[in-house]
Design a protein around this motif. Structure first.
Motif, mmCIF file in Angstrom:
data_model
loop_
_atom_site.group_PDB
_atom_site.id
_atom_site.type_symbol
_atom_site.label_atom_id
_atom_site.label_comp_id
_atom_site.label_asym_id
_atom_site.label_seq_id
_atom_site.Cartn_x
_atom_site.Cartn_y
_atom_site.Cartn_z
ATOM 1 N N ARG A 11 -28.176 46.435 -47.402
ATOM 2 C CA ARG A 11 -28.705 47.794 -47.558
ATOM 3 C C ARG A 11 -30.114 47.708 -48.156
ATOM 4 N NH1 ARG A 11 -23.555 49.873 -50.943
ATOM 5 N NH2 ARG A 11 -24.187 47.970 -52.040
ATOM 6 N N PHE A 260 -19.840 57.110 -48.411
ATOM 7 C CA PHE A 260 -20.934 56.656 -47.539
ATOM 8 C C PHE A 260 -21.708 55.508 -48.190
ATOM 9 C CE2 PHE A 260 -21.508 60.848 -49.535
ATOM 10 C CZ PHE A 260 -22.376 60.512 -50.562
ATOM 11 N N CYS A 261 -20.989 54.623 -48.917
ATOM 12 C CA CYS A 261 -21.669 53.530 -49.617
ATOM 13 C C CYS A 261 -22.368 52.562 -48.657
ATOM 14 C CB CYS A 261 -20.679 52.735 -50.455
ATOM 15 S SG CYS A 261 -19.894 53.717 -51.732
ATOM 16 N N CYS A 264 -26.003 53.206 -48.499
ATOM 17 C CA CYS A 264 -26.644 53.703 -49.720
ATOM 18 C C CYS A 264 -27.869 52.862 -50.099
ATOM 19 C CB CYS A 264 -25.637 53.708 -50.870
ATOM 20 S SG CYS A 264 -26.369 54.278 -52.401
ATOM 21 N N ARG A 266 -30.143 53.880 -52.486
ATOM 22 C CA ARG A 266 -30.706 54.575 -53.647
ATOM 23 C C ARG A 266 -30.626 53.776 -54.948
ATOM 24 N NH1 ARG A 266 -28.147 57.899 -50.461
ATOM 25 N NH2 ARG A 266 -26.128 57.514 -51.381
ATOM 26 N N ARG A 268 -31.698 54.245 -59.174
ATOM 27 C CA ARG A 268 -31.934 55.333 -60.123
ATOM 28 C C ARG A 268 -32.518 54.798 -61.415
ATOM 29 N NH1 ARG A 268 -27.364 56.811 -56.986
ATOM 30 N NH2 ARG A 268 -27.378 59.031 -56.549
ATOM 31 N N CYS A 278 -26.148 52.158 -58.898
ATOM 32 C CA CYS A 278 -25.072 53.010 -58.393
ATOM 33 C C CYS A 278 -24.872 54.167 -59.364
ATOM 34 C CB CYS A 278 -23.775 52.211 -58.256
ATOM 35 S SG CYS A 278 -22.365 53.176 -57.676
ATOM 36 N N LEU A 279 -24.525 55.305 -58.811
ATOM 37 C CA LEU A 279 -24.260 56.502 -59.620
ATOM 38 C C LEU A 279 -23.107 56.273 -60.601
ATOM 39 C CD1 LEU A 279 -24.965 59.523 -59.844
ATOM 40 C CD2 LEU A 279 -23.579 59.934 -57.831
ATOM 41 N N PHE A 280 -22.246 55.334 -60.265
ATOM 42 C CA PHE A 280 -21.052 55.108 -61.079
ATOM 43 C C PHE A 280 -21.149 53.827 -61.901
ATOM 44 C CE2 PHE A 280 -20.023 57.703 -57.457
ATOM 45 C CZ PHE A 280 -19.262 58.721 -58.007
ATOM 46 N N ARG A 311 -27.081 43.171 -55.578
ATOM 47 C CA ARG A 311 -26.287 44.416 -55.666
ATOM 48 C C ARG A 311 -25.062 44.385 -54.739
ATOM 49 N NH1 ARG A 311 -27.305 49.660 -52.455
ATOM 50 N NH2 ARG A 311 -26.700 51.373 -53.824
ATOM 51 N N ASP A 313 -22.652 47.122 -55.278
ATOM 52 C CA ASP A 313 -22.000 48.401 -55.593
ATOM 53 C C ASP A 313 -21.457 49.104 -54.355
ATOM 54 O OD1 ASP A 313 -22.878 48.621 -58.472
ATOM 55 O OD2 ASP A 313 -24.826 48.504 -57.484
ATOM 56 N N ARG A 314 -20.242 49.586 -54.480
ATOM 57 C CA ARG A 314 -19.656 50.442 -53.432
ATOM 58 C C ARG A 314 -18.502 51.214 -54.062
ATOM 59 N NH1 ARG A 314 -16.738 47.202 -48.944
ATOM 60 N NH2 ARG A 314 -15.027 48.503 -49.644
ATOM 61 N N TYR A 315 -18.824 51.851 -55.169
ATOM 62 C CA TYR A 315 -17.794 52.497 -55.976
ATOM 63 C C TYR A 315 -16.962 53.501 -55.180
ATOM 64 C CZ TYR A 315 -15.545 55.184 -59.650
ATOM 65 O OH TYR A 315 -14.608 55.820 -60.411
HETATM 66 FE FE1 SF4 Z 1 -24.275 54.573 -53.525
HETATM 67 FE FE2 SF4 Z 1 -22.695 53.988 -55.580
HETATM 68 FE FE3 SF4 Z 1 -22.593 56.419 -54.443
HETATM 69 FE FE4 SF4 Z 1 -21.634 54.281 -53.145
HETATM 70 S S1 SF4 Z 1 -20.846 55.141 -55.026
HETATM 71 S S2 SF4 Z 1 -22.950 55.907 -52.286
HETATM 72 S S3 SF4 Z 1 -23.074 52.691 -53.816
HETATM 73 S S4 SF4 Z 1 -24.345 55.521 -55.533
#
Ligand code: SF4
Ligand code: SAM
Ligand code: SF4
Length: 338
Positions: A11, A260-261, A264, A266, A268, A278-280, A311, A313-315
């Motif tokens: 990604r 939709f990981c 992703c 993005r 932050r 990751c947001l999480f 990276r 991340d795929r929470y």
């Molecule tokens: Fe992106 Fe993390 Fe949200 Fe998945 S959970 S879409 S990796 S910010």
């Protein structure tokens, strides 16, 4: 792909969300519940927050690594003094193709013209209900619907493209889905419904409180039939739908029931300068420390490269249906801004 930096799942790094403050004048229960973010809560002092110079420098570095889009968020970003100046500075960076701002809209009427003049052409305004009583219930009894609608109007008048974000919580504001859809169809602003997410550890999230993408489609589709349309670009977070026989569209951000990981792109940065991939995420990487210890832009870029290329991340993809708030520490939404 020119300038591209890829993570372990291929990604690219494309979007950067910058939080300019951890403070907010609202207390939405799903984000900054009053019981936790009360009068004694310790917000960041101003010396801990990245200055505009520091934000500009980081944005510059991120652009060399492939970032094309910036989004300014918070907390409530319009509480940050002289925000239009920051927009102006970011707009001058070569390679920035798009700048967006997410706001609760309460102060937008006051700043819309200056923001537009500074170069902001798009704004996303969060609004969870058109009903004053439920609006107050959703945001901890702050502000009012009229203020937000006036802000939306002022932004549109100034020349900005306006989108609306509505978080839907089952049993709290799901009765507002249809009135919101009708109102913004009429006003010709794209309304995006967001599934209530388990961000942070403060909101007491339960899967049962999620009003799902399918629930939203059923609710609207009964009165105003919808058809799905193609995404504008790879990695777009909202699934797009159009009202039949109309060119007006809506979006649904279904991070919980249809994640939709895989696309992703993005990163932050929190108001205190931590980088989250990751947001999480539970932990961020301290970029402020690097900035303030005099590291060169080259070595800061190298540190970011290292982080993004490892990276994984795929929470949301991994989220189990029995996820409970409090199981693992996560960064708060008000810290990194959604
Ligand atoms: Fe992106 Fe993390 Fe949200 Fe998945 S959970 S879409 S990796 S910010
Ligand atoms: N204060 C600004 C605002 O509300 O627009 C910007 C920051 S806010 C954290 C960014 C977005 O995140 C808002 O649209 C908000 O509704 C959304 N948000 C916050 N907590 C959420 C949650 N638990 N689930 C889904 N969306 C959430
Ligand atoms: Fe403030 Fe936005 Fe969080 Fe609501 S969602 S508490 S307006 S930061």
């Amino acid at each position: 792909m020119e300038n591209a930096l890829f993570d372990k799942f291929d990604r690219p790094l494309r979007d950067l969300r910058i939080s300019v403050t951890d403070r907010c004048n609202f207390r939405c229960g799903y984000c900054m519940p009053e019981e936790i973010f009360g009068p004694d809560f310790n917000f960041l002092s101003s010396d801990k927050i990245l200055s505009f110079d520091e934000i500009e420098r980081l944005a510059d570095i991120f652009v060399t690594l492939g970032v094309k889009k910036l989004r300014i968020t918070g907390g409530e970003p319009l509480l940050r003094r002289n925000l239009p100046d920051l927009i102006y500075r970011l707009k001058q960076i070569d390679g920035v193709e798009d700048i967006g701002l997410t706001t609760n809209g309460s102060l937008l009427k006051k700043f819309a013209a200056d923001l537009f003049k500074a170069g902001l052409s798009r704004v996303t305004v969060s609004l969870d209900s058109l009903d004053e009583e439920r609006f107050a219930l959703m945001n901890g009894n702050r502000g009012n619907v009229k203020q937000v609608l006036d802000g939306i109007e002022a932004a549109a008048q100034a020349g900005m493209n306006v989108k609306i974000n509505m978080v839907v919580q089952k049993g709290k504001n799901d009765q507002d889905v249809l009135p919101m859809a009708k109102y913004f169809k009429e006003k010709k602003h794209i309304l995006r419904f967001i599934e209530y997410m388990d961000v942070g550890n403060s909101n007491g999230w339960r899967l049962d409180d999620v009003f799902s993408k399918q629930d939203i489609l059923n609710k609207i589709g009964k009165t105003m039939p919808l058809e799905q349309i193609e995404p504008n670009y790879t990695g777009e977070v909202a699934t797009r739908y159009r009202y039949q026989y109309s060119d007006q569209e809506i979006g649904i951000i279904s991070s919980v029931t249809d994640s939709f990981c895989s696309t992703c792109s993005r990163a932050r940065i929190s108001a205190e300068g931590k980088l989250y991939t990751c947001l999480f995420a539970a932990k961020g990487f301290d970029l402020r420390e690097l900035l303030r210890s005099g590291e060169s832009s080259h070595s800061i870029a190298a540190a970011i490269k290292e982080i993004w290329s490892s990276r994984v991340d795929r929470y949301s993809d991994d989220r189990k249906s029995n996820t409970k708030s409090g199981e693992a520490p996560k960064v708060e939404m008000s810290h990194i801004g959604g």
